[in-house]
Scaffold this motif. Structure first.
Motif, PDB file in Angstrom:
ATOM      1  N   SER A   4       0.678  -1.353  -0.220  1.00 21.32           N
ATOM      2  CA  SER A   4       0.184   0.121   0.243  1.00 21.32           C
ATOM      3  C   SER A   4       0.982   1.293  -0.044  1.00 21.32           C
ATOM      4  CB  SER A   4      -0.841  -0.050   1.316  1.00 21.32           C
ATOM      5  OG  SER A   4      -0.023  -0.098   2.275  1.00 21.32           O
ATOM      6  N   GLY A   5       0.210   2.180  -0.384  1.00 23.16           N
ATOM      7  CA  GLY A   5       1.255   3.557  -0.494  1.00 23.16           C
ATOM      8  C   GLY A   5       0.384   4.833  -0.464  1.00 23.16           C
ATOM      9  N   THR A   6       0.905   6.046  -0.309  1.00 20.59           N
ATOM     10  CA  THR A   6       0.512   7.189  -0.285  1.00 20.59           C
ATOM     11  C   THR A   6       1.467   8.052  -1.177  1.00 20.59           C
ATOM     12  OG1 THR A   6       1.553   7.963   1.676  1.00 20.59           O
ATOM     13  CG2 THR A   6      -0.682   7.134   2.045  1.00 20.59           C
ATOM     14  N   ILE A   7       0.862   9.260  -1.609  1.00 21.89           N
ATOM     15  CA  ILE A   7       1.671  10.348  -2.327  1.00 21.89           C
ATOM     16  C   ILE A   7       1.363  11.675  -1.671  1.00 21.89           C
ATOM     17  CG2 ILE A   7      -0.056  10.281  -4.228  1.00 21.89           C
ATOM     18  CD1 ILE A   7       2.364  10.576  -6.046  1.00 21.89           C
ATOM     19  N   GLN A   8       2.547  12.252  -1.586  1.00 22.87           N
ATOM     20  CA  GLN A   8       2.142  13.613  -0.876  1.00 22.87           C
ATOM     21  C   GLN A   8       3.140  14.761  -1.737  1.00 22.87           C
ATOM     22  OE1 GLN A   8       4.339  13.544   2.769  1.00 22.87           O
ATOM     23  NE2 GLN A   8       2.320  14.772   4.012  1.00 22.87           N
ATOM     24  N   VAL A   9       2.398  15.755  -1.930  1.00 22.04           N
ATOM     25  CA  VAL A   9       2.867  16.918  -2.749  1.00 22.04           C
ATOM     26  C   VAL A   9       3.892  17.681  -1.913  1.00 22.04           C
ATOM     27  CG1 VAL A   9       2.400  19.017  -4.151  1.00 22.04           C
ATOM     28  CG2 VAL A   9       0.803  16.937  -4.243  1.00 22.04           C
ATOM     29  N   VAL A  10       4.994  17.921  -2.590  1.00 23.54           N
ATOM     30  CA  VAL A  10       6.005  18.756  -1.737  1.00 23.54           C
ATOM     31  C   VAL A  10       6.424  19.921  -2.785  1.00 23.54           C
ATOM     32  CG1 VAL A  10       6.873  17.022  -0.300  1.00 23.54           C
ATOM     33  CG2 VAL A  10       8.105  17.188  -2.381  1.00 23.54           C
ATOM     34  N   GLU A  11       7.344  20.851  -2.537  1.00 26.77           N
ATOM     35  CA  GLU A  11       7.821  21.762  -3.481  1.00 26.77           C
ATOM     36  C   GLU A  11       8.315  21.391  -4.596  1.00 26.77           C
ATOM     37  OE1 GLU A  11      10.119  26.056  -3.455  1.00 26.77           O
ATOM     38  OE2 GLU A  11       9.516  25.091  -1.760  1.00 26.77           O
ATOM     39  N   HIS A  12       7.946  21.506  -5.777  1.00 29.34           N
ATOM     40  CA  HIS A  12       8.455  20.895  -7.040  1.00 29.34           C
ATOM     41  C   HIS A  12       8.814  19.543  -7.205  1.00 29.34           C
ATOM     42  CE1 HIS A  12       9.301  24.968  -8.165  1.00 29.34           C
ATOM     43  NE2 HIS A  12      10.026  25.038  -7.160  1.00 29.34           N
ATOM     44  N   GLY A  13       8.071  18.828  -6.511  1.00 27.73           N
ATOM     45  CA  GLY A  13       7.942  17.308  -6.540  1.00 27.73           C
ATOM     46  C   GLY A  13       6.907  16.447  -5.647  1.00 27.73           C
ATOM     47  N   ALA A  14       6.981  15.415  -5.492  1.00 31.79           N
ATOM     48  CA  ALA A  14       6.044  14.490  -4.923  1.00 31.79           C
ATOM     49  C   ALA A  14       6.970  13.530  -3.990  1.00 31.79           C
ATOM     50  CB  ALA A  14       5.313  13.692  -5.664  1.00 31.79           C
ATOM     51  N   VAL A  15       6.508  13.079  -2.682  1.00 28.51           N
ATOM     52  CA  VAL A  15       7.160  12.064  -2.153  1.00 28.51           C
ATOM     53  C   VAL A  15       6.136  10.721  -2.004  1.00 28.51           C
ATOM     54  CG1 VAL A  15       8.210  11.309   0.391  1.00 28.51           C
ATOM     55  CG2 VAL A  15       8.502  13.592  -0.694  1.00 28.51           C
ATOM     56  N   VAL A  16       6.611   9.681  -2.028  1.00 34.41           N
ATOM     57  CA  VAL A  16       5.996   8.521  -2.187  1.00 34.41           C
ATOM     58  C   VAL A  16       6.295   7.693  -1.051  1.00 34.41           C
ATOM     59  CG1 VAL A  16       5.270   6.356  -3.362  1.00 34.41           C
ATOM     60  CG2 VAL A  16       5.669   8.582  -4.645  1.00 34.41           C
ATOM     61  N   LYS A  17       5.351   7.238  -0.096  1.00 34.41           N
ATOM     62  CA  LYS A  17       5.680   6.432   0.902  1.00 34.41           C
ATOM     63  C   LYS A  17       4.857   5.086   0.580  1.00 34.41           C
ATOM     64  CE  LYS A  17       6.543   9.988   4.020  1.00 34.41           C
ATOM     65  NZ  LYS A  17       6.178  10.793   5.271  1.00 34.41           N
ATOM     66  N   ASN A  31       7.284  -7.141 -13.405  1.00 31.59           N
ATOM     67  CA  ASN A  31       6.705  -6.505 -14.302  1.00 31.59           C
ATOM     68  C   ASN A  31       4.969  -6.777 -14.070  1.00 31.59           C
ATOM     69  OD1 ASN A  31       8.780  -5.496 -15.785  1.00 31.59           O
ATOM     70  ND2 ASN A  31       9.103  -7.336 -17.093  1.00 31.59           N
ATOM     71  N   SER A  32       4.623  -7.173 -13.095  1.00 32.22           N
ATOM     72  CA  SER A  32       3.166  -7.027 -12.819  1.00 32.22           C
ATOM     73  C   SER A  32       2.801  -5.886 -12.125  1.00 32.22           C
ATOM     74  CB  SER A  32       2.921  -8.404 -11.852  1.00 32.22           C
ATOM     75  OG  SER A  32       3.072  -9.425 -12.677  1.00 32.22           O
ATOM     76  N   PRO A  33       1.940  -4.915 -12.643  1.00 34.01           N
ATOM     77  CA  PRO A  33       1.627  -3.762 -11.773  1.00 34.01           C
ATOM     78  C   PRO A  33       0.586  -4.173 -10.489  1.00 34.01           C
ATOM     79  CG  PRO A  33       0.102  -3.887 -13.681  1.00 34.01           C
ATOM     80  CD  PRO A  33       1.335  -5.138 -13.787  1.00 34.01           C
ATOM     81  N   LEU A  34       1.158  -3.561  -9.291  1.00 35.28           N
ATOM     82  CA  LEU A  34       0.463  -3.765  -8.145  1.00 35.28           C
ATOM     83  C   LEU A  34      -0.308  -2.573  -7.311  1.00 35.28           C
ATOM     84  CD1 LEU A  34       3.219  -5.755  -6.319  1.00 35.28           C
ATOM     85  CD2 LEU A  34       1.215  -6.606  -7.211  1.00 35.28           C
ATOM     86  N   LEU A  35       0.171  -1.567  -7.964  1.00 36.87           N
ATOM     87  CA  LEU A  35      -0.320  -0.372  -7.255  1.00 36.87           C
ATOM     88  C   LEU A  35      -0.186   0.978  -8.300  1.00 36.87           C
ATOM     89  CD1 LEU A  35      -1.368   1.063  -4.386  1.00 36.87           C
ATOM     90  CD2 LEU A  35       1.117   1.467  -4.219  1.00 36.87           C
ATOM     91  N   GLN A  36      -1.285   1.803  -8.192  1.00 39.52           N
ATOM     92  CA  GLN A  36      -1.175   3.043  -8.846  1.00 39.52           C
ATOM     93  C   GLN A  36      -1.703   4.235  -8.131  1.00 39.52           C
ATOM     94  OE1 GLN A  36      -2.533   3.300 -13.163  1.00 39.52           O
ATOM     95  NE2 GLN A  36      -3.868   4.889 -12.591  1.00 39.52           N
ATOM     96  N   LEU A  37      -0.897   5.189  -8.131  1.00 40.93           N
ATOM     97  CA  LEU A  37      -1.079   6.278  -7.157  1.00 40.93           C
ATOM     98  C   LEU A  37      -1.098   7.578  -8.220  1.00 40.93           C
ATOM     99  CD1 LEU A  37       1.335   5.719  -4.183  1.00 40.93           C
ATOM    100  CD2 LEU A  37      -1.163   5.513  -4.390  1.00 40.93           C
ATOM    101  N   GLU A  38      -2.286   8.488  -7.996  1.00 37.23           N
ATOM    102  CA  GLU A  38      -2.217   9.698  -9.138  1.00 37.23           C
ATOM    103  C   GLU A  38      -2.146  11.185  -8.044  1.00 37.23           C
ATOM    104  OE1 GLU A  38      -6.005   8.762 -10.698  1.00 37.23           O
ATOM    105  OE2 GLU A  38      -5.080   7.080 -11.847  1.00 37.23           O
ATOM    106  N   LEU A  39      -1.721  11.975  -8.986  1.00 31.01           N
ATOM    107  CA  LEU A  39      -1.744  13.414  -8.565  1.00 31.01           C
ATOM    108  C   LEU A  39      -2.418  14.174  -9.648  1.00 31.01           C
ATOM    109  CD1 LEU A  39       1.682  14.399  -7.039  1.00 31.01           C
ATOM    110  CD2 LEU A  39      -0.598  14.306  -5.655  1.00 31.01           C
ATOM    111  N   GLY A  40      -3.156  15.196  -9.301  1.00 26.94           N
ATOM    112  CA  GLY A  40      -4.132  15.962 -10.357  1.00 26.94           C
ATOM    113  C   GLY A  40      -5.261  15.332 -10.820  1.00 26.94           C
ATOM    114  N   THR A  41      -5.748  15.819 -12.135  1.00 23.55           N
ATOM    115  CA  THR A  41      -6.921  15.568 -12.771  1.00 23.55           C
ATOM    116  C   THR A  41      -6.493  15.113 -14.085  1.00 23.55           C
ATOM    117  OG1 THR A  41      -8.076  16.951 -11.447  1.00 23.55           O
ATOM    118  CG2 THR A  41      -9.140  16.029 -13.333  1.00 23.55           C
ATOM    119  N   PRO A  42      -6.784  13.802 -14.324  1.00 26.31           N
ATOM    120  CA  PRO A  42      -6.508  13.118 -15.698  1.00 26.31           C
ATOM    121  C   PRO A  42      -7.113  14.153 -16.864  1.00 26.31           C
ATOM    122  CG  PRO A  42      -8.058  11.769 -14.650  1.00 26.31           C
ATOM    123  CD  PRO A  42      -7.625  12.833 -13.845  1.00 26.31           C
TER     124      PRO A  42
END
Length: 133
Positions: free
Chosen positions: A41-54, A110-121
Motif C-alpha cells: 500500500s502507499g501514499t503520495i504527498q505533494v512537496v515543493e517541485h516534487g512528490a514524495v511516495v511512501k 513486471n506485474s503492476p500492483l499499485l497506482q497512485l495519482e496526482l492531479g486530474t487526468p
C-alpha cells in the motif's frame, strides 16, 4: 413378459444408481493453498517541485525489486527501483514540473500492483448531442 419388465426395471435402476453415485458420496478435493502474494500500500504527498511516495510493504514472498514508474500525463517521466528483502517502509521522491496530472505505477516482476495519482487526468470532451429533427 413379467420377467422382461423386471429386467428392464432392474437395468434402469442400476443405471440411475451408477449415474448418481457422486450425488450421494461427495468428493473432497481438499484445501487449495493460496499463493504467496505481495501486499503493498502507499501514499503520495505533494512537496515543493516534487512528490514524495511512501510505500508500506506488508508481505513479500521472496526478495526482489519494486519498480517505480512516474508518468507525466501519458509519458514516462522518471523511473526508480527499490530493492526489498522483505516487509518494510520505503520512500521515494519524484520531480514535478507543473501542477498537471502525474501517475505512479509500482510493479513487481513486471506485474503492476499499485497506482497512485496526482492531479486530474485529461479526459476527452463528451460527444456532441445529436441534432433535434
Amino acid at each position: 413378459m413379467r420377467k422382461a419388465f423386471r429386467g428392464v426395471w432392474a437395468l434402469l435402476g442400476l443405471a440411475v444408481l451408477l449415474g448418481c453415485r457422486y450425488t450421494f458420496v461427495p468428493l473432497d478435493p481438499g484445501k487449495a493453498a493460496f499463493p504467496d502474494r505481495v501486499m503493498l500500500s502507499g501514499t503520495i504527498q505533494v512537496v515543493e517541485h516534487g512528490a514524495v511516495v511512501k510505500l508500506s510493504l506488508r508481505r513479500m514472498p521472496e526478495p526482489g525489486y519494486l519498480e517505480l514508474r512516474w508518468y507525466k500525463d501519458e509519458q514516462l517521466f522518471e523511473e526508480k527501483s527499490i530493492w526489498a528483502e522483505g516487509p518494510g517502509e520505503f520512500e521515494a521522491r519524484f520531480d514535478r514540473i507543473d501542477e498537471g496530472y502525474y501517475r505512479l505505477v509500482v510493479l513487481v516482476k513486471n506485474s503492476p500492483l499499485l497506482q497512485l495519482e496526482l492531479g486530474t487526468p485529461l479526459l476527452p470532451s463528451p460527444p456532441a448531442p445529436p441534432p433535434n429533427p
